[in-house]
Design an enzyme around this catalytic site. Structure first.
Site, short mmCIF file in Angstrom:
data_model
loop_
_atom_site.label_atom_id
_atom_site.label_comp_id
_atom_site.label_asym_id
_atom_site.label_seq_id
_atom_site.Cartn_x
_atom_site.Cartn_y
_atom_site.Cartn_z
N ASN A 9 4.22 27.25 -8.62
CA ASN A 9 3.96 26.56 -7.36
C ASN A 9 2.48 26.17 -7.37
O ASN A 9 1.62 27.02 -7.14
CB ASN A 9 4.29 27.51 -6.20
CG ASN A 9 3.87 26.96 -4.86
OD1 ASN A 9 3.52 25.78 -4.73
ND2 ASN A 9 3.90 27.82 -3.84
N LYS A 11 0.86 24.42 -5.35
CA LYS A 11 0.29 24.29 -4.00
C LYS A 11 -0.55 23.00 -3.91
O LYS A 11 -0.22 22.01 -4.54
CB LYS A 11 -0.50 25.55 -3.64
CG LYS A 11 0.33 26.81 -3.85
CD LYS A 11 -0.28 28.05 -3.26
CE LYS A 11 0.64 29.24 -3.52
NZ LYS A 11 0.13 30.47 -2.94
N HIS A 95 8.11 28.53 2.27
CA HIS A 95 7.01 29.31 1.69
C HIS A 95 6.18 29.89 2.83
O HIS A 95 6.03 29.27 3.88
CB HIS A 95 6.14 28.42 0.79
CG HIS A 95 5.13 29.21 0.03
ND1 HIS A 95 3.93 29.58 0.60
CD2 HIS A 95 5.15 29.74 -1.21
CE1 HIS A 95 3.25 30.30 -0.29
NE2 HIS A 95 3.97 30.41 -1.39
N GLU A 97 3.14 30.07 3.36
CA GLU A 97 2.04 29.23 3.86
C GLU A 97 2.59 28.17 4.82
O GLU A 97 1.92 27.80 5.79
CB GLU A 97 1.30 28.60 2.67
CG GLU A 97 0.43 29.65 1.99
CD GLU A 97 0.30 29.51 0.49
OE1 GLU A 97 0.55 28.42 -0.06
OE2 GLU A 97 -0.06 30.51 -0.16
N GLU A 167 8.33 37.10 -1.35
CA GLU A 167 6.88 37.03 -1.52
C GLU A 167 6.22 37.76 -0.36
O GLU A 167 6.07 37.20 0.74
CB GLU A 167 6.43 35.56 -1.51
CG GLU A 167 7.03 34.76 -2.65
CD GLU A 167 6.20 33.53 -2.95
OE1 GLU A 167 5.76 33.39 -4.10
OE2 GLU A 167 5.96 32.73 -2.03
N GLY A 173 -1.98 35.42 -3.48
CA GLY A 173 -3.35 34.94 -3.69
C GLY A 173 -4.40 36.00 -3.44
O GLY A 173 -5.59 35.70 -3.34
N SER A 213 0.67 37.18 -6.63
CA SER A 213 -0.28 37.64 -7.65
C SER A 213 0.38 38.06 -8.97
O SER A 213 -0.05 39.00 -9.62
CB SER A 213 -1.14 38.80 -7.09
OG SER A 213 -1.87 38.35 -5.96
P1 PGA Z 1 -0.04 33.63 -6.05
O1 PGA Z 1 0.94 32.76 -5.12
O2 PGA Z 1 0.67 33.79 -7.38
O3 PGA Z 1 -1.29 32.83 -6.16
O4 PGA Z 1 -0.22 34.93 -5.38
C1 PGA Z 1 2.31 32.99 -5.12
C2 PGA Z 1 2.99 32.01 -4.20
O5 PGA Z 1 2.51 31.79 -3.08
O6 PGA Z 1 4.03 31.40 -4.55
#
Ligand code: PGA
Length: 251
Positions: A9, A11, A95, A97, A167, A173, A213
């Site tokens: 992803n 983003k 997601h 976010e 997640e 992140g 992560s």
């Molecule tokens: P990350 O994001 O691997 O940077 O923690 C995962 C995600 O939001 O899909």
């Protein structure tokens, strides 16, 4: 046997040149991973050049979001048919976010999930608790509510075509990874929700990805858990070696 899915992803990252370079880098080595599915999800404006870059390879293309309506006066939105038209096979939906920064509700995710399935896209439906919810002992309730709300009204056949992603919001992140037990517990809970709500066959066939992560160094043990069928990767998907290092750990 569920086929692992390793999904990147991206983003709101990359520009046109770096998106093409990243897609090309993944495509070049994709044949090393015959036993799993590799997926890249670039920003929408780079879907077309990324599709060109991976053409002929076994890497697949996905979008990070879509709208549930087929077409019309919905300024700024993209339909499932548009995503299919430019070569997408998957779409990430709900997601965290989008849920927490952009206010997306379970009901919106549900409409999108149904529209994606109707159009022939594979939705990757994300669920996950926030830190305060975990600390308050509410993880199981939050996951059940998001699962039920996001998949409301699906038949067992439709549910069998969905990919789920767990997640934990506090692990995205942040460099903080859920422990193996924390992750496996929620994955197993999601699989029993699938079995209760639909049937054993759907529960056994649905892939449940872990996200938060994930790196080459922790992917091996996460992916060896019985109910973790792949990874949804943010930060580490922006480097070919890291992304494919995670895929290598899934082998
Ligand atoms: P990350 O994001 O691997 O940077 O923690 C995962 C995600 O939001 O899909």
């Amino acid at each position: 046997m569920r086929r692992p899915l390793i999904a990147g992803n991206w983003k709101m990252n990359t520009d046109r040149a770096s998106a093409v370079a990243l897609a090309t880098g993944v495509a070049r080595r994709a044949s090393e991973f015959a036993q799993l599915d590799l997926l890249i999800c670039p920003p929408a404006v780079y879907l077309i050049p990324a599709a060109e870059a991976i053409a002929g390879s076994k890497a697949a293309l996905g979008a990070q979001n879509m709208y549930h309506e087929a077409n019309g006066a919905f300024t700024g939105e993209l339909s499932a048919a548009m995503l299919l038209d430019v070569g997408c096979k998957y779409v990430i939906l709900g997601h965290s976010e989008r849920r927490h920064i952009l206010g997306e509700t379970d009901s919106a995710v549900n409409k999108k999930t149904i529209a994606a399935l109707d159009a022939g896209l594979i939705p990757i439906v994300c669920v996950g608790e926030m830190l305060a919810e975990r600390e308050a002992g509410k993880t199981a309730d939050v996951i059940r509510r998001q699962f039920e709300g996001s998949l409301a009204g699906l038949t067992a056949e439709q549910a069998g075509r969905v990919v789920l992603a767990y997640e934990p919001v506090w692990a995205i992140g942040t460099g903080k990874v859920a422990t193996l037990d924390q992750a496996e517990e929620v994955h197993a809970a999601l699989r029993s929700l699938l079995a209760q709500r639909y049937n054993r066959q759907s529960a056994d066939s649905v892939r449940i990805l872990y996200g938060g992560s994930v790196k080459p160094s922790n992917a091996g043990e996460l992916l060896s858990q019985p109910n973790i069928d792949g990874a949804l990767i943010g930060g580490a998907s922006l480097k070919v070696d890291d992304f494919l290092g995670i895929a290598a750990a899934a082998k």
